[in-house]
Design a protein around this motif. Structure first.
Motif, PDB file in Angstrom:
ATOM      1  N   GLU A   1       0.834  -1.198   0.000  1.00  0.00           N
ATOM      2  CA  GLU A   1       0.000   0.000   0.000  1.00  0.00           C
ATOM      3  C   GLU A   1       0.871   1.252   0.000  1.00  0.00           C
ATOM      4  OE1 GLU A   1      -2.548  -0.153   3.348  1.00  0.00           O
ATOM      5  OE2 GLU A   1      -3.537  -2.014   2.739  1.00  0.00           O
ATOM      6  N   GLY A   2       0.401   2.274  -0.730  1.00  0.00           N
ATOM      7  CA  GLY A   2       1.124   3.532  -0.787  1.00  0.00           C
ATOM      8  C   GLY A   2       2.133   3.617  -1.899  1.00  0.00           C
ATOM      9  N   MET A   3       2.517   2.468  -2.475  1.00  0.00           N
ATOM     10  CA  MET A   3       3.452   2.485  -3.597  1.00  0.00           C
ATOM     11  C   MET A   3       2.763   3.011  -4.855  1.00  0.00           C
ATOM     12  SD  MET A   3       5.655  -1.048  -3.264  1.00  0.00           S
ATOM     13  CE  MET A   3       6.988  -1.193  -2.058  1.00  0.00           C
ATOM     14  N   THR A   4       3.577   3.477  -5.795  1.00  0.00           N
ATOM     15  CA  THR A   4       3.079   3.958  -7.074  1.00  0.00           C
ATOM     16  C   THR A   4       3.412   2.951  -8.166  1.00  0.00           C
ATOM     17  OG1 THR A   4       3.326   6.271  -6.416  1.00  0.00           O
ATOM     18  CG2 THR A   4       3.232   5.824  -8.770  1.00  0.00           C
ATOM     19  N   VAL A   5       2.427   2.671  -9.024  1.00  0.00           N
ATOM     20  CA  VAL A   5       2.655   1.792 -10.170  1.00  0.00           C
ATOM     21  C   VAL A   5       2.261   2.539 -11.442  1.00  0.00           C
ATOM     22  CG1 VAL A   5       2.336  -0.356  -8.888  1.00  0.00           C
ATOM     23  CG2 VAL A   5       0.352   0.766  -9.929  1.00  0.00           C
ATOM     24  N   LEU A   6       2.840   2.143 -12.554  1.00  0.00           N
ATOM     25  CA  LEU A   6       2.479   2.684 -13.859  1.00  0.00           C
ATOM     26  C   LEU A   6       1.507   1.720 -14.521  1.00  0.00           C
ATOM     27  CD1 LEU A   6       2.805   4.692 -16.204  1.00  0.00           C
ATOM     28  CD2 LEU A   6       4.770   3.315 -16.965  1.00  0.00           C
ATOM     29  N   VAL A   7       0.299   2.184 -14.814  1.00  0.00           N
ATOM     30  CA  VAL A   7      -0.689   1.365 -15.498  1.00  0.00           C
ATOM     31  C   VAL A   7      -0.504   1.547 -17.006  1.00  0.00           C
ATOM     32  CG1 VAL A   7      -3.149   0.909 -15.827  1.00  0.00           C
ATOM     33  CG2 VAL A   7      -2.297   1.599 -13.570  1.00  0.00           C
ATOM     34  N   ASP A   8      -0.279   0.429 -17.704  1.00  0.00           N
ATOM     35  CA  ASP A   8      -0.068   0.459 -19.158  1.00  0.00           C
ATOM     36  C   ASP A   8      -0.763  -0.764 -19.753  1.00  0.00           C
ATOM     37  OD1 ASP A   8       0.780   0.930 -21.712  1.00  0.00           O
ATOM     38  OD2 ASP A   8       2.842   0.246 -21.372  1.00  0.00           O
ATOM     39  N   HIS A   9      -2.095  -0.693 -19.802  1.00  0.00           N
ATOM     40  CA  HIS A   9      -2.901  -1.835 -20.244  1.00  0.00           C
ATOM     41  C   HIS A   9      -4.068  -1.336 -21.076  1.00  0.00           C
ATOM     42  CE1 HIS A   9      -5.356  -5.497 -20.048  1.00  0.00           C
ATOM     43  NE2 HIS A   9      -4.248  -6.135 -19.701  1.00  0.00           N
ATOM     44  N   ALA A  10      -4.443  -2.096 -22.090  1.00  0.00           N
ATOM     45  CA  ALA A  10      -5.486  -1.656 -23.015  1.00  0.00           C
ATOM     46  C   ALA A  10      -6.854  -1.525 -22.368  1.00  0.00           C
ATOM     47  CB  ALA A  10      -5.570  -2.646 -24.189  1.00  0.00           C
ATOM     48  N   HIS A  11      -7.076  -2.202 -21.241  1.00  0.00           N
ATOM     49  CA  HIS A  11      -8.396  -2.199 -20.597  1.00  0.00           C
ATOM     50  C   HIS A  11      -8.502  -1.213 -19.441  1.00  0.00           C
ATOM     51  CE1 HIS A  11      -8.984  -6.583 -22.165  1.00  0.00           C
ATOM     52  NE2 HIS A  11      -9.118  -5.666 -23.126  1.00  0.00           N
TER      53      HIS A  11
END
Length: 423
Positions: free
Chosen positions: A293-303
């Motif tokens: 929790e609290g971490m940052t992720v990069l979302v790179d998905h077609a949906h």
């Protein structure tokens, strides 16, 4: 050694009945804990009104004592053990005040090892946990040090509450995310992983606009003796107002003492609330790495929308080798937030004659800054009609009728602010 209190257990606060001597009207009152600099309503100890308990522990000092709203120099701070052997801080008045209200501005608890006043969020949380029997690693609550290490708080705990509520009172108003031993800002940072087709098993995103807000009214610098906030300000995100109109947000920062800190915290919260939000739910292979929790992720998905997202919930299924995630991401960059107005509360003459007095048709106002110091040379306008400058004591006078009035204050180095007063 007693087991540490659970987060659901009440703080180990004492009541007046735990003292060997106290005034009858103090029965049932919780003996206060004080952190940082704060003004408290002390507990009367004797019938004469000469002795007043200001904290149920040793303190760093007392900076101001008022009786019936008037500052007095006739007082002495005494740090002593009560008859049960418990350390307390007591103010003794040279002129007893058996019937008049007494308020004391206190510099509260010190660090048990360094002696420093406990006034930052991390220092206060760590001390609350220590008082509840917890022993934590040195890096616990490091996120509070990193993001809020210079934020000055003033907090009085004078009512029964669970440990979780006390920690939340410190952390959540900052806009931070937290769980035991950990806290961080609710804002994107450097991404630790990318959620793309190679690791994502399923993903959905939904728009969440019910919490959208474009303006904010902020209160801060709570005075526990008067029962009111001493500072206020109004903020606006003008671009968002133009899109959606005025959608007000109330931001209460009772423990935040200084205008600079209140402005920074409230501006970040409004900037987050003034733009559309996506809530992302995903199931992700544990090959993505360690996620919390609290971490940052990069979302790179077609949906799902692309961009940086903050993880708000993380659950690991070790048998399936996958995470169940919930994350938040904004649909646009942070909007500009403007300070529209800054104010400070003045209370009626009946409860604070030093700040507002009225005699023979003339109202005298004392204008103070957020530290309680007189603002000399400020230009003060009454009800938008008459302007005069404050003297060296921060005082200004106007001939006016009784009732509600608005003072607008202009002072170099300060944003213009308004005072709502009743005389």
């Amino acid at each position: 050694m007693a087991a540490p209190l659970l987060y659901t257990d009440n703080l180990p606060l004492r009541k007046a009945e735990d003292l060997p001597q106290y005034r009858a009207e103090a029965a049932g009152r919780v003996l206060p804990w004080v952190f940082g600099n704060a003004t408290v309503n002390p507990v009367p100890l004797d019938l004469a009104g000469a002795e007043w308990l200001v904290a149920d522990h040793p303190i760093a000092g007392v900076t101001r004592v008022t009786v019936a709203g008037q500052a007095t120099q006739g007082w002495q701070l005494v740090q002593q053990l009560d008859a049960t052997g418990h350390p307390i801080a007591v103010v003794r008045l040279a002129q007893p005040a058996p019937a008049d209200p007494v308020a004391v501005t206190v510099s509260g608890r010190r660090h048990p090892e360094t002696g420093a006043v406990l006034a930052t969020p991390a220092a206060i949380v760590r001390e609350l946990l220590r008082l509840c029997g917890h022993t934590e690693p040195r890096d616990a609550w490091a996120g509070l040090d990193e993001h809020y290490g210079q934020t000055a708080l003033g907090l009085v705990i004078a009512e029964e509450m669970p440990l979780r509520q006390a920690v939340a009172a410190v952390v959540e108003s900052l806009g931070a995310m937290w769980r035991p031993g950990w806290a961080t800002r609710r804002a994107p940072g450097q991404p630790v992983a990318t959620l793309d087709a190679s690791v994502v098993e399923s993903i959905t995103a939904r728009a969440e606009n019910t919490a959208l807000r474009t303006t904010a009214r902020v209160t801060y610098a709570y005075d526990w003796a008067a029962g009111a906030a001493r500072g206020s300000m109004s903020l606006a995100a003008p671009q968002s107002v133009g899109l959606w109109g005025e959608l007000p947000l109330e931001i209460d920062l009772p423990a935040v003492r200084l205008a600079r800190d209140a402005l920074a915290i409230a501006s970040a919260r409004l900037a987050a609330a003034a733009r559309a939000l996506w809530v992302v739910d995903a199931t992700v292979s544990d090959r993505v790495g360690d996620l919390r929790e609290g971490m940052t992720v990069l979302v790179d998905h077609a949906h799902a929308p692309a961009g940086l997202a903050v993880l708000t919930s993380v659950s690991l299924d070790r048998e399936q080798g996958s995470y169940t995630l919930k994350a938040e991401m904004h649909a646009a960059s942070a909007p500009r937030v403007d300070l529209v107005r800054r104010g400070a509360a003045l209370v009626p003459a009946a409860s604070n004659a030093q700040q507002v007095t009225y005699r023979d048709g003339v109202a005298t106002f004392t204008v103070l800054d957020e530290n309680g110091q007189p603002m000399a040379g400020a230009a003060v306008t009454l009800d938008g009609l008459y302007t005069a400058n404050t003297d060296a004591s921060g005082q200004v006078q106007f001939r006016t009728e009784r009732g509600a009035h608005t003072l607008t204050v202009r002072m170099p180095g300060y944003a213009d602010f308004a005072l709502e007063v009743v005389v």
